[in-house]
Design an enzyme around this catalytic site. Structure first.
Site, mmCIF file in Angstrom:
data_model
loop_
_atom_site.group_PDB
_atom_site.id
_atom_site.type_symbol
_atom_site.label_atom_id
_atom_site.label_comp_id
_atom_site.label_asym_id
_atom_site.label_seq_id
_atom_site.Cartn_x
_atom_site.Cartn_y
_atom_site.Cartn_z
ATOM 1 N N TYR A 168 0.943 -1.144 -0.034
ATOM 2 C CA TYR A 168 0.038 0.153 0.175
ATOM 3 C C TYR A 168 0.951 1.333 0.025
ATOM 4 C CZ TYR A 168 -3.703 3.276 1.941
ATOM 5 O OH TYR A 168 -4.473 4.037 2.001
ATOM 6 N N LYS A 172 0.865 4.172 -2.685
ATOM 7 C CA LYS A 172 0.568 5.432 -2.352
ATOM 8 C C LYS A 172 1.655 6.317 -2.656
ATOM 9 C CE LYS A 172 -3.682 5.432 -0.970
ATOM 10 N NZ LYS A 172 -4.558 5.745 -2.013
HETATM 11 P P1 NAI Z 1 -13.488 2.901 1.662
HETATM 12 O O1 NAI Z 1 -13.246 1.525 1.580
HETATM 13 O O2 NAI Z 1 -14.614 3.585 2.515
HETATM 14 O O3 NAI Z 1 -13.875 3.638 0.344
HETATM 15 C C1 NAI Z 1 -13.037 3.233 -0.987
HETATM 16 C C2 NAI Z 1 -14.036 2.996 -1.921
HETATM 17 O O4 NAI Z 1 -13.448 2.597 -3.090
HETATM 18 C C3 NAI Z 1 -15.070 1.960 -1.614
HETATM 19 O O5 NAI Z 1 -16.409 2.162 -1.863
HETATM 20 C C4 NAI Z 1 -14.767 0.824 -2.702
HETATM 21 O O6 NAI Z 1 -15.775 -0.112 -3.039
HETATM 22 C C5 NAI Z 1 -13.969 1.437 -3.845
HETATM 23 N N1 NAI Z 1 -13.233 0.704 -4.629
HETATM 24 C C6 NAI Z 1 -12.399 -0.290 -4.312
HETATM 25 N N2 NAI Z 1 -11.700 -0.826 -5.157
HETATM 26 C C7 NAI Z 1 -12.158 -0.052 -6.386
HETATM 27 C C8 NAI Z 1 -11.993 -0.050 -7.739
HETATM 28 N N3 NAI Z 1 -11.005 -1.254 -8.244
HETATM 29 N N4 NAI Z 1 -12.725 0.460 -8.659
HETATM 30 C C9 NAI Z 1 -13.661 1.302 -8.232
HETATM 31 N N5 NAI Z 1 -13.853 1.541 -6.749
HETATM 32 C C10 NAI Z 1 -13.135 0.689 -6.150
HETATM 33 O O7 NAI Z 1 -12.241 3.915 2.278
HETATM 34 P P2 NAI Z 1 -11.720 5.363 2.449
HETATM 35 O O8 NAI Z 1 -11.441 5.328 3.660
HETATM 36 O O9 NAI Z 1 -13.010 6.151 2.174
HETATM 37 O O10 NAI Z 1 -10.540 5.508 1.260
HETATM 38 C C11 NAI Z 1 -10.577 6.477 0.073
HETATM 39 C C12 NAI Z 1 -9.237 6.575 -0.263
HETATM 40 O O11 NAI Z 1 -8.488 7.141 0.691
HETATM 41 C C13 NAI Z 1 -8.322 5.332 -0.644
HETATM 42 O O12 NAI Z 1 -7.682 5.462 -1.698
HETATM 43 C C14 NAI Z 1 -7.707 5.134 0.678
HETATM 44 O O13 NAI Z 1 -6.523 4.279 0.393
HETATM 45 C C15 NAI Z 1 -7.499 6.601 1.134
HETATM 46 N N6 NAI Z 1 -6.756 6.915 2.550
HETATM 47 C C16 NAI Z 1 -7.989 6.728 3.519
HETATM 48 C C17 NAI Z 1 -7.338 6.763 4.769
HETATM 49 C C18 NAI Z 1 -8.405 7.026 5.809
HETATM 50 O O14 NAI Z 1 -7.925 7.163 7.045
HETATM 51 N N7 NAI Z 1 -9.645 6.633 5.700
HETATM 52 C C19 NAI Z 1 -5.928 7.330 4.900
HETATM 53 C C20 NAI Z 1 -4.875 7.317 3.938
HETATM 54 C C21 NAI Z 1 -5.528 7.229 2.484
#
Ligand code: NAI
Length: 303
Positions: A168, A172
């Site tokens: 990851y 990233k």
């Molecule tokens: P989340 O799991 O709630 O949202 C991610 C969404 O992406 C999900 O709805 C999922 O269905 C969708 N997804 C996954 N693979 C996919 C694909 N191949 N094509 C289309 N959609 C896809 O997670 P969150 O926390 O909202 O994360 C959003 C972004 O922020 C991610 O890139 C995550 O790595 C990044 N991030 C989040 C952090 C946090 O504290 N929540 C920290 C650092 C980065």
């Protein structure tokens, strides 16, 4: 300072938000739509670890929410690995694309000793290749119109390192490099590329943080930064921002003043070791912001 008097609007702007079926992406989509943008809500509706998929519900629910509030949105259920199809949805429904928010993500956390190639590949496919595929499909449209706003979603795990997240973190941090190069290519075309490293309560973090911490990390506390970076009046590009719990801060590379070794003074491993304090001394650090600045300082500056 108080907020600007004029409300920042997105009327006429077309935005794609990947992974917008939940968490941060949902909030970005809701905010942009509430300000007048027409939004492609992309989500393949999969599990947090890249499992499952094919569910329409995640994206549909957010589209319904936007429409119920009087906004305009369409759903797309493709994986970001199929970026062209996501951009095609924007072009078919709205005729163009102005904003791409690369947000979709999964986790495959495991120590490096136990990580297998599939854990590495899948995380790279979704985060790094996925962002590339969506952006690559939107890029010619943005170049042609001389306008674009692109967001990459990075992570502190890559910037600072974190146990169990080599796959990851590498993907990233790859996005940071991708954004930096793309920002250079977009400069003459009115295309701005910025990166956020968010922290927010979502299904990704709900099992690794205590409830009292999660309560302070509402995902909607990240979206105002994203909206500002995507606004036509924002001139920022190539920036990297940490954001969460209502806190936003730009980060940058710092280089120690360093030490210069001449042939006459001897350039050996022992000489390097003897001047290690200088090589790693940040008390007179500098902040190169381009290859040019970096090379110039190496060739001309230094001790
Ligand atoms: P989340 O799991 O709630 O949202 C991610 C969404 O992406 C999900 O709805 C999922 O269905 C969708 N997804 C996954 N693979 C996919 C694909 N191949 N094509 C289309 N959609 C896809 O997670 P969150 O926390 O909202 O994360 C959003 C972004 O922020 C991610 O890139 C995550 O790595 C990044 N991030 C989040 C952090 C946090 O504290 N929540 C920290 C650092 C980065």
């Amino acid at each position: 300072m108080s907020a600007p008097a004029t409300k920042l609007g997105f009327d006429g702007r077309i935005a794609i938000v990947t992974g917008a079926g939940g968490g941060l992406g949902r909030q970005h989509a809701l905010l942009l739509a509430s300000r007048g943008a027409k939004v492609v809500v992309n989500d393949l509706g999969g599990g947090m670890h890249g499992d499952g998929g094919g569910g329409h519900r995640a994206a549909d629910v957010v589209v319904d929410e936007i429409r119920a509030a009087g906004g305009v949105a369409v759903a797309n259920y493709d994986s970001v690995e199929n970026g062209e199809a996501i951009v095609k949805t924007a072009l078919d429904a709205f005729g163009t694309v102005d904003i791409v928010i690369n947000n979709a993500g999964i986790l495959r956390d495991v120590s490096f000793a136990k990580m297998n190639t599939a854990d590495w590949d899948l995380v790279h496919k979704v985060h790094l290749s996925g962002a590339m595929r969506v952006t690559h499909a939107a890029w010619p449209v943005m170049r042609e119109k001389g306008y674009g706003r692109i967001i990459m979603t990075s992570s502190a795990a890559g910037i600072y390192g974190n146990f169990g997240q080599t796959n990851y973190g590498a993907a990233k941090m790859g996005l940071v490099g991708f954004a930096a190069c793309l920002a250079e290519e977009g400069k003459s075309k009115g295309i701005h590329v910025n990166t956020i490293a968010p922290i927010a309560a979502s299904r990704m973090t709900e099992t690794i943080m205590p409830p009292e911490v999660l309560a302070r990390l509402k995902p909607e506390a990240v979206s105002p930064l994203v909206a500002w970076l995507c606004h036509e009046s924002c001139t920022e590009t190539k920036g990297v921002f940490e954001v969460g719990a209502g806190y936003i801060s730009k980060i940058r590379w710092e280089r120690a003043l360093g030490a210069r070794f001449g042939e006459s003074s001897g350039f050996s491993p022992e000489a390097v070791a003897s001047r290690w304090n200088e090589i790693t001394d940040f008390s007179q650090g500098e902040y190169p912001s381009s290859m040019h600045e970096s090379f110039n300082a190496i060739l001309q500056g230094g001790k």
